[in-house]
Design a protein around this motif. Sequence first.
Motif, short mmCIF file in Angstrom:
data_model
loop_
_atom_site.label_atom_id
_atom_site.label_comp_id
_atom_site.label_asym_id
_atom_site.label_seq_id
_atom_site.Cartn_x
_atom_site.Cartn_y
_atom_site.Cartn_z
N MET A 1 0.84 -1.19 0.00
CA MET A 1 0.00 0.00 0.00
C MET A 1 0.88 1.24 0.00
SD MET A 1 -2.98 1.21 2.66
CE MET A 1 -3.86 -0.30 2.48
N ARG A 2 0.61 2.14 -0.93
CA ARG A 2 1.35 3.40 -0.97
C ARG A 2 0.86 4.33 0.13
NH1 ARG A 2 1.19 5.10 -7.26
NH2 ARG A 2 -0.46 6.37 -6.37
N LYS A 3 1.54 5.44 0.32
CA LYS A 3 1.18 6.39 1.38
C LYS A 3 -0.21 6.97 1.18
CE LYS A 3 5.86 7.82 2.44
NZ LYS A 3 6.85 8.90 2.46
N ASP A 4 -0.64 7.05 -0.07
CA ASP A 4 -1.97 7.61 -0.33
C ASP A 4 -3.08 6.57 -0.22
OD1 ASP A 4 -1.49 6.14 -2.60
OD2 ASP A 4 -1.80 7.79 -4.01
N GLY A 5 -2.76 5.32 0.16
CA GLY A 5 -3.75 4.29 0.36
C GLY A 5 -4.02 3.40 -0.84
N LEU A 6 -3.35 3.66 -1.96
CA LEU A 6 -3.56 2.87 -3.16
C LEU A 6 -2.78 1.56 -3.06
CD1 LEU A 6 -4.73 2.78 -6.05
CD2 LEU A 6 -2.57 3.75 -6.82
N LEU A 7 -3.46 0.44 -3.33
CA LEU A 7 -2.79 -0.85 -3.35
C LEU A 7 -2.12 -1.03 -4.70
CD1 LEU A 7 -5.42 -3.19 -1.68
CD2 LEU A 7 -3.26 -2.42 -0.74
N VAL A 8 -0.85 -1.40 -4.68
CA VAL A 8 -0.07 -1.57 -5.90
C VAL A 8 0.42 -3.01 -5.95
CG1 VAL A 8 1.96 -0.81 -7.19
CG2 VAL A 8 0.64 0.83 -5.84
#
Length: 119
Positions: free
Chosen positions: A31-38
């Motif tokens: 999970m990136r800092k902005d909450g997006l799962l990559v």
Amino acid sequence: MAAHVDTSFARRVGRIERTHRRMARGTSTYMRKDGLLVVRPRRGGGFLRILKASVMVIAGGIMFKAFLLASLGASTYQTRLTLLENGTVPEQYAARIMAVDPATQWLADQANTMRDKRL
């Protein structure tokens, strides 16, 4: 101008295809800092990772043996090895693994030298 667009598009398509081939071997999700799962392809280099881990385990074992040899002393260490050699089969294997080798002896000598200088 059209040639530039074609090569750029071909590079992008090649990169996407390469990523898909790598993802077929496994993925990892974070999970990136902005909450997006990559989702990304799992790292390769399994052999090197296993090799590094093996080297670290062996080095740690040698350092542990050197610590014991330096702290117990050669006579006590040898006495305990003799007890292991006369024990059960697993204890006999442990005695073979814990036997003093040149690297262990050298590290123990270095530790004793440093301890003597400090005291």
